[in-house]
Design an enzyme around this catalytic site. Structure first.
Site, PDB file in Angstrom:
ATOM      1  N   TRP A  59      22.880  70.766  33.526  1.00  0.00           N
ATOM      2  CA  TRP A  59      22.102  71.660  32.664  1.00  0.00           C
ATOM      3  C   TRP A  59      22.736  71.754  31.277  1.00  0.00           C
ATOM      4  CZ3 TRP A  59      19.290  76.449  35.059  1.00  0.00           C
ATOM      5  CH2 TRP A  59      18.436  76.011  36.078  1.00  0.00           C
ATOM      6  N   ASP A  93      34.829  82.829  38.168  1.00  0.00           N
ATOM      7  CA  ASP A  93      33.864  83.309  39.151  1.00  0.00           C
ATOM      8  C   ASP A  93      32.954  84.297  38.416  1.00  0.00           C
ATOM      9  OD1 ASP A  93      32.490  84.592  41.114  1.00  0.00           O
ATOM     10  OD2 ASP A  93      34.214  84.822  42.466  1.00  0.00           O
ATOM     11  N   ASP A 118      21.955  78.658  37.767  1.00  0.00           N
ATOM     12  CA  ASP A 118      21.484  77.736  38.813  1.00  0.00           C
ATOM     13  C   ASP A 118      22.462  77.806  39.988  1.00  0.00           C
ATOM     14  OD1 ASP A 118      20.059  75.703  40.055  1.00  0.00           O
ATOM     15  OD2 ASP A 118      21.187  74.109  39.080  1.00  0.00           O
ATOM     16  N   LYS A 158      17.656  80.622  39.329  1.00  0.00           N
ATOM     17  CA  LYS A 158      17.139  80.054  40.576  1.00  0.00           C
ATOM     18  C   LYS A 158      17.155  81.166  41.618  1.00  0.00           C
ATOM     19  CE  LYS A 158      19.883  77.147  42.944  1.00  0.00           C
ATOM     20  NZ  LYS A 158      20.536  75.828  43.100  1.00  0.00           N
TER      21      LYS A 158
END
Ligand SMILES: C[S@@+](CC[C@H](N)C(=O)[O-])C[C@H]1O[C@@H](n2cnc3c(N)ncnc32)[C@H](O)[C@@H]1O
Length: 930
Positions: A59, A93, A118, A158
């Protein structure tokens, strides 16, 4: 996810995978963003972008490609991302405060225009601790988005179609003006993922923390229900590492008792949701472990269900059925009276028996029909896939796909409508299977894309031949039970197996198509009117077709003759019916009258177009036509003369050189004539005979093929047949032949064998056809061709005599003075002759004078001769030799005290001169003494 995984799953190596490889994207998922952006255009206007969960960077690549040059692009992932130009990446993270702080320090006061997400939870090394689900990750990314997004910015994420989906959508709608869920074509249909594009961020001053708190948003999720059990026969879903564990599946390792599996009503669902089966319960110990059906293999399979393959699952299901029969949970089915086997006929009268037999025959026939239809479907499916990928050429289809009825299965005649033709020509992946089927008029299912595989295969599986599938699964009687649950189970298995097979088929077809494309070069699509620059193969076919068409229209008798062939239905042969039918078909465009007339038209060379096409074949390349030698030799001589004259002028100015020439031989050897005339004639004859042969062959073939041929005209001869090389190359070769052809022993041997009638022209021509004669040179590297030219040449025989002739010729050549000397001598002679003529004239004038006596005339003439002689014997001006030593060493100007002509010499030269004089003197002295 950042880790490189081996792409072994079924259907993994799809179109987008290959496209990503081709276009240098790190992940096939790059196309999802490409397609999303194509629809919503959020990248072009963005200046700052944050990609959460960005590894491996697909991406990011798309973003840096689509966004303005000086944009700020930041990518974050748990896995490191290989550096990308103009992209900043962090290993963080996204659920941590540290990630938030890192982003804050990078962006400073800036805000992002786009936040992408995503993410899929990692189930790598620390899968046990991995508590975050996909939905939670989404919410986490939304949290970051709300912090970093500009007002009016976009958030693309997503999500998975789970029960959380609606809750998430609701939250998005509270924060963004426009929220749309979409599934880009590159996202696999089998994947539950969906992309939500949230635009026009409202940027509320205060956001209710409940919106971003998973506990509130997913309040129902905690029930721990498994919403989507794993489908053990579904390869995509089997790859759990990629998509993450299903939402709500917090218990990542689940063990059940094997007895539960035996008694469960949905064994497949169960198998998909557990990791292990134990034999702890009483029933398991009693009924399962003691049963012979529970083999070691079954026990091993129960140990870890996540590593099992399809075959293992099948054996587990078979084991379950057998155990159920054993323990009486299922009843053994009453054997059905088999239609083809011996049945109790005692109770049946004759009519019934006949009916029974007829039914059996009908059943058998329909079975055969079903098999045929399935095979047909498979072939059609393969072709459609190849067609979609643009990897198939129409001739391939015509030739390869003959169905059992002799009719071409994928015959283009089946495409009756222009629409169908358009669809096929387009080869679009977005093709609608229904529409396409209708156009194809095949009446059967055609799987045209991955998306439709499932639905279509389901329909298709209904018409499948059960026997085949059963043999692949369980042939046991127990499996043929018509017990409702088992029948359903079997049906389900059938469906899954069919899907699996189709996917495998699809992949194989793609691989084969790819290999084929690599062999052939890519097919450029259908040509308008079937003409144009098709590849040679299709051209041939087109030609065949044309000829056939000609037959059709011109020779009605031949129609009936060839009709027999047509009825044979020979594969690969265009039958008449097909051609006639094809006249209605937009794809099969026949030759109209004008085109036929055009074929018959004569070209400039005097051949018809058909004949010209025939001569354009490779076999005629390199043939030489009539020898119309140009006047190159003459030209060359002229050239040489011109050169000589120039030289002469120059040399006339150099009187001194002429003097040196006097010491040379007086005789000018004649040029050694190259005996090339004979050879040229010979070559010319050879070429003529070759040409005649070719013309005869062409005429003969033309008769056979009904191609109108005209005799080769004289003008045509050379130009048309000598098409192998350029004119320049051609004339160069001919010149070479003229000048040097008989300087090699091979050429001489050939010439001698011809002259001595040891070989005929035909023999020589035959010998000319070696393996090198037709070697294809196209596309070979230049260095290779050079090498071949040097080393891969035929070894021609040579004779001793020929070698001797060549040696003698070389000796003669060596003995010949060089051209310059010969020319200088000739000039000298000429000048002397001119002087003589002048003297003659002067002497004549003296002689003709009447006033003087004969004696005076004689004195005058002798004076004239003496003067002329004295002039020619003019003493040479002396050149003073100056030794370059002492003060003259390294002196560049005139040495001191030297007048007149001088020459700087080495001291050794003077010594040598002295010694020669001394020797000469000595020799003189000794002669006198004698
Ligand atoms: C489907 S991949 C993303 C692919 C990426 N969009 C591309 O085009 O290359 C999902 C990524 O989410 C990352 N991920 C999962 N949980 C994460 C977390 N808590 N923080 C950061 N990244 C995470 C994984 O490491 C994985 O690389």
């Amino acid at each position: 996810m950042g880790k490189i995984q081996k792409k072994t799953g079924k259907g993994r190596l799809d179109k987008y995978y290959h496209m990503a490889k081709e276009q240098g994207y790190r992940a096939r998922s790059a196309f999802k963003l490409v397609q999303l952006n194509k629809k919503y255009n959020f990248l072009e206007r963005a200046k700052v972008l944050i990609d959460l969960c960005a590894a491996p960077g697909g991406w990011l690549q798309v973003a840096s490609k689509m966004m303005p040059v000086s944009s700020l692009i930041v990518g974050v992932d748990l896995a490191p991302i290989k550096p990308l130009p103009n992209v900043i990446t962090y290993v963080e993270d996204i659920t941590t405060e540290k990630c938030r702080a890192t982003l804050r320090s990078t962006l400073k006061t800036w805000k992002a225009d786009v936040v992408l997400h995503d993410g899929a939870p990692n189930v790598g090394t620390a899968w046990v601790q991995d508590a975050f689900t996909q939905s939670e990750l989404v919410l986490q990314s939304l949290k970051l988005a709300t912090e970093f997004l500009n007002k009016g910015g976009s958030f693309v994420t997503k999500v998975f179609r789970s029960k959380d989906y609606n809750n998430l959508m609701w939250v998005f709608q509270q924060l963004f003006k426009k929220v749309e869920a979409t599934k880009p074509p590159s996202s696999r249909n089998v994947s539950a993922e969906i992309f939500v594009v949230c635009r026009d961020f409202l940027a509320p001053k205060k956001i209710d923390p409940k919106f971003l708190d998973p506990k509130h948003v997913f309040s129902e999720v905690d029930t721990g229900m498994i919403s989507q059990p794993m489908d053990v026969f579904h390869p995509e879903k089997h790859k759990r590492q990629r998509e993450g564990y299903e939402d709500g599946n917090y218990t990542l390792h689940k063990t059940i008792d094997a007895w539960e599996f035996i008694t469960h009503q949905e064994p497949i669902v169960l198998l998909g949701s557990i990791n292990k089966m134990s034999f702890q319960s009483e029933e398991s110990k009693e009924k399962l472990l003691k049963s012979v059906e529970t083999t070691e293999e079954i026990k091993a399979c129960c140990e870890d269900l996540k590593v099992l393959g399809k075959k293992d699952f099948k054996s587990l299901l078979k084991w379950r059925l057998n155990i159920r029969l054993q323990v009486g949970l299922d009843k053994k089915p009453e054997p059905k009276p088999a239609a083809t086997e011996t049945v109790e006929v005692t109770a049946l009268d004759d009519i019934e028996a006949v009916e029974e037999h007829a039914a059996a025959v009908a059943a058998e026939e329909s079975r055969q029909e079903r098999i045929r239809r399935r095979q047909k479907n498979e072939r059609v499916q393969k072709n459609v896939q190849r067609m979609q990928l643009g990897m198939i050429i129409p001739t391939d289809i015509g030739l390869e796909q003959d169905g059992p009825d002799g009719q071409s299965l994928f015959s283009l005649t089946n495409i009756q409508k222009a629409g169908g033709l358009k669809v096929v020509r387009k080869g679009d992946t977005d093709i609608d299977p229904e529409e396409f089927n209708a156009e194809m008029d095949m009446g059967e299912d055609i799987v045209t894309g991955e998306q439709d595989t499932k639905a279509i295969s389901k329909r298709k599986s209904k018409s499948m031949v059960r026997e085949d599938i059963d043999s692949l699964f369980v042939t046991d009687n127990a499996m043929e039970s018509d017990h409702d649950g088992d029948a359903e189970l079997m049906e389900e298995l059938d469906d899954m197996y069919e899907q699996y097979k189709e996917r495998q088929l699809e992949r194989d077809a793609k691989m084969r198509a790819k290999a084929k494309r690599e062999d052939k070069g890519e097919w450029k699509g259908f040509k308008k009117n079937g003409s144009g620059e098709e590849d040679s193969e299709s051209e041939d076919d087109a030609l065949e077709d044309d000829v056939q068409q000609n037959d059709d229209t011109s020779d009605s008798d031949s129609d009936s003759d060839s009709g027999a062939d047509d009825e044979d239905g020979l594969p690969g042969v265009y039958n008449k019916k097909t051609i006639k039918k094809s006249s209605k078909n937009p794809l099969l465009v026949g030759l109209d009258d004008a085109e036929q007339a055009e074929l018959r038209q004569k070209t400039e060379s005097g051949l018809t177009k058909g004949a010209k096409m025939f001569f354009d074949q490779d076999m005629f390349k390199g043939l030489v036509g009539e020898d119309e030698e140009d006047d190159e030799d003459e030209d060359e001589e002229d050239e040489e003369n011109a050169d000589d004259e120039e030289e002469e002028e120059e040399e006339e100015e150099e009187e001194e050189e002429e003097d040196e020439d006097e010491e040379e031989d007086e005789e000018v050897a004649d040029d050694v004539e190259m005996d090339s005339d004979e050879e040229i004639r010979q070559l010319s004859k050879n070429r003529k005979s070759l040409k005649r042969k070719a013309t005869e062959a062409a005429e003969g073939d033309a008769d056979d093929d009904d191609i109108e041929m005209v005799p080769v005209s004289k003008e045509f001869a050379d130009d048309e047949l000598w098409d192998g090389e350029s004119d320049e190359e051609d004339s160069r070769k001919r010149k070479q032949i003229n000048e040097y052809s008989l300087i090699t022993a091979e050429a001489m041997t050939l010439a001698q064998s011809l002259v001595n009638k040891k070989a005929t022209k035909a023999d020589l021509i035959d010998q000319g056809f070696t393996k090198q004669a037709f070697a294809e040179k196209d596309g070979l590297p230049a260095w290779f061709l050079e090498d071949e030219k040097m080393h891969n040449v035929p070894n021609l025989p040579i004779t001793k005599e020929a070698v001797q002739v060549i040696k003698d010729r070389m000796k003669a050549l060596d003995a010949r003075p060089i051209k310059k000397i010969a020319e200088a001598k000739a000039r000298k002679k000429y000048k002397a002759a001119q002087k003589l003529i002048k003297l003659q004239k002067k002497a004549d004038a003296i002689n003709d004078t009447e006033d003087i006596s004969e004696k005076q005339k004689a004195i005058g003439i002798s004076k004239l001769l003496a003067k002329a002689g004295a002039k020619s014997k003019k003493p040479k001006k002396e050149i003073q030799l100056v030794v370059a030593k002492g003060s003259n060493k390294g002196n560049k100007g005139r040495p001191k005290g030297v007048k007149g002509r001088y020459k700087m010499v080495d001291s050794r030269m003077k010594k040598e001169l002295r010694s020669t004089k001394r020797i000469a003197k000595k020799a003189k002295g000794s002669n006198r003494k004698k």
